[in-house]
Design an enzyme around this catalytic site. Structure first.
Site, mmCIF file in Angstrom:
data_model
loop_
_atom_site.group_PDB
_atom_site.id
_atom_site.type_symbol
_atom_site.label_atom_id
_atom_site.label_comp_id
_atom_site.label_asym_id
_atom_site.label_seq_id
_atom_site.Cartn_x
_atom_site.Cartn_y
_atom_site.Cartn_z
ATOM 1 C CE LYS A 6 7.248 -6.208 2.911
ATOM 2 N NZ LYS A 6 6.878 -6.335 4.303
ATOM 3 C CB SER A 24 3.689 -8.470 -0.172
ATOM 4 O OG SER A 24 2.961 -7.971 -1.263
ATOM 5 C CG LEU A 56 -9.715 -0.001 -6.200
ATOM 6 C CD1 LEU A 56 -9.875 1.153 -7.179
ATOM 7 C CD2 LEU A 56 -10.053 -1.332 -6.879
ATOM 8 C CE1 TYR A 75 6.513 -3.336 0.591
ATOM 9 C CE2 TYR A 75 5.316 -4.191 -1.316
ATOM 10 C CZ TYR A 75 5.470 -4.083 0.055
ATOM 11 O OH TYR A 75 4.605 -4.745 0.891
#
Ligand code: NAD
Ligand code: UD1
Length: 350
Positions: free
Chosen positions: A152, A124, A199, A148
């Site tokens: 990653k 990510s 979003l 989080y």
């Protein structure tokens, strides 16, 4: 290739399934449905007109993983399976470490035992934290801003160590920017449980009347219109990159870390306007305080992926909004908007 998709019933995994199946690969899905619906399997079968090879497996269960690897000789694994909600990871970091990091260690062990040596990993843009320079290149400083993101980064590092220990092991770290949109059929898409954190799903839920209005987190960022800027990428472009990365690993004798974005920054209000145009719906919004941990602008330099994979994003914001809207309007409650088999077929052939 015989490819295992861990977390393959999730949002990105099921789109990747469709691309890989269309390219003629033999694809198996493993998932524990912790953040996805069994309904996805039914949709994939309708779309591909063939049965899906599925195993209900939790990545934390080493024995179940070993059993899975004994059912077939896989050529490669694509590892989507992870928890991904930033806010939740701050509240329950240990669950994130257990699920994401322990799950990845188990997977790497199962791969070693079964002598499977090609891995594509869902990383990510979160690994860049608050970027020093834009657009972001792969050699930018890496930074952890939440649990989080830590998982990653740790997973990328674990995989890197395995590659160093076993020179025959190949990995592709794909650093996704902001995946949005859906398959053009409108039969699979993003279905966040509860109140969306991100979003586009929030806009979609406002558009179908599930939410009154969008809260725009900050109108005073140093950006084009004061709202946050991100690099939105159509999930089908992203899905295609997985197929290209698998080809790369099969073809080249080297590992890969690439950004997957369009290279173009889009503000919150620009996305809202794009969605209004695509849907014909008005999206009421209110500018509120900035969200904790947010940054002003994040967008990729995607040129390395183009150079190494021959990949580039093709869909623009209008297409992203059009396909997100088609998915949401056909499935206002996500996969809980249960369609009968007949309606599914009708949808697929529409
Ligand atoms: P998702 O939650 O829709 O899909 C993840 C899938 O993994 C789900 O089906 C879930 O049930 C499964 N899963 C989770 N833990 C598991 C476990 N222990 N055992 C078996 N299955 C498990 O998420 P997504 O948006 O499709 O994201 C896929 C991957 O891409 C994740 O690793 C995520 O961190 C990464 N990523 C996502 C985004 C994004 O905005 N969607 C951005 C960057 C990176
Ligand atoms: C999210 C993740 C990040 C991940 C990235 C890519 C969070 C906090 N971060 O970040 O780890 O790498 O996606 O998938 O979830 N916005 C609003 N109102 C809303 C929701 C969002 O104004 O209701 C704004 C945000 O302030 C931001 C933009 O929209 O400016 C995009 O937000 P979001 O979709 O959550 O993505 P990221 O912030 O990039």
């Amino acid at each position: 290739m015989r490819i295992l998709l861990c977390g393959g019933t999730g949002y990105i995994g099921c789109h990747a399934y469709l691309v890989l199946a269309a390219r003629g690969h033999e694809v198996t899905i493993a998932d524990n449905f912790s953040n996805s619906s069994p309904q996805v399997l039914h949709r994939l079968e309708t779309l591909t007109e063939s049965s899906v090879n599925f195993h209900r497996v939790d990545m934390r269960d080493r024995l179940a993983l070993a059993k899975l690897f004994s059912t077939r000789r896989f050529d490669a694994v694509v590892h989507f399976a992870a928890l991904k909600a930033v806010g939740e990871s701050c509240e329950r970091p240990l669950d994130y470490f257990d699920n994401n990091i322990s799950g990845t260690i188990n997977l790497l062990q199962a791969m070693r035992e079964a002598e499977v040596r090609n891995l594509v990993f869902s990383s990510s843009a979160t690994v860049y934290g608050d970027p020093e320079r834009l657009p972001i290149r792969e050699d930018a400083r890496l930074q952890v801003t939440n649990p989080y993101g830590r998982t990653k980064l740790v997973m990328e590092e674990l995989i890197g160590d395995v590659c160093r220990a076993d020179p025959a092991f190949r990995s592709a770290n794909l650093r996704y920017f902001n995946p949005v949109g859906a398959h053009e059929s409108g039969m699979v898409g993003e279905d966040p449980g509860g109140i969306p954190n991100n979003l586009m799903p929030y806009i979609c839920q406002v558009a179908v009347g599930l939410r009154d209005k969008l809260s725009v987190f900050g109108g005073d960022w140093p950006t084009v219109d004061g709202t946050g800027v991100r690099d939105y990428i159509h999930v089908m472009d992203l899905a295609r990159a997985h197929a290209d990365a698998l080809d790369y690993l099969a073809r080249e004798d080297r590992n890969l870390t690439v950004n997957l974005g369009t290279g173009k920054g889009v503000s919150v209000l620009e996305l809202v306007r794009g969605f209004e145009k695509a849907s014909g719906r008005n999206i009421p919004y209110e500018i509120v305080d900035r969200r904790n941990g947010d940054v002003a602008e994040v967008y990729a330099d995607p040129s390395l992926a183009q150079r190494l994979l021959g990949w580039r994003a093709e869909f623009d914001v209008d297409a992203m909004c059009r396909d997100a809207w088609r998915w949401q309007s056909l499935n206002p409650q996500g996969y809980a908007s249960l369609f009968s088999t007949e309606s599914d077929r009708a949808l697929a052939t529409a």
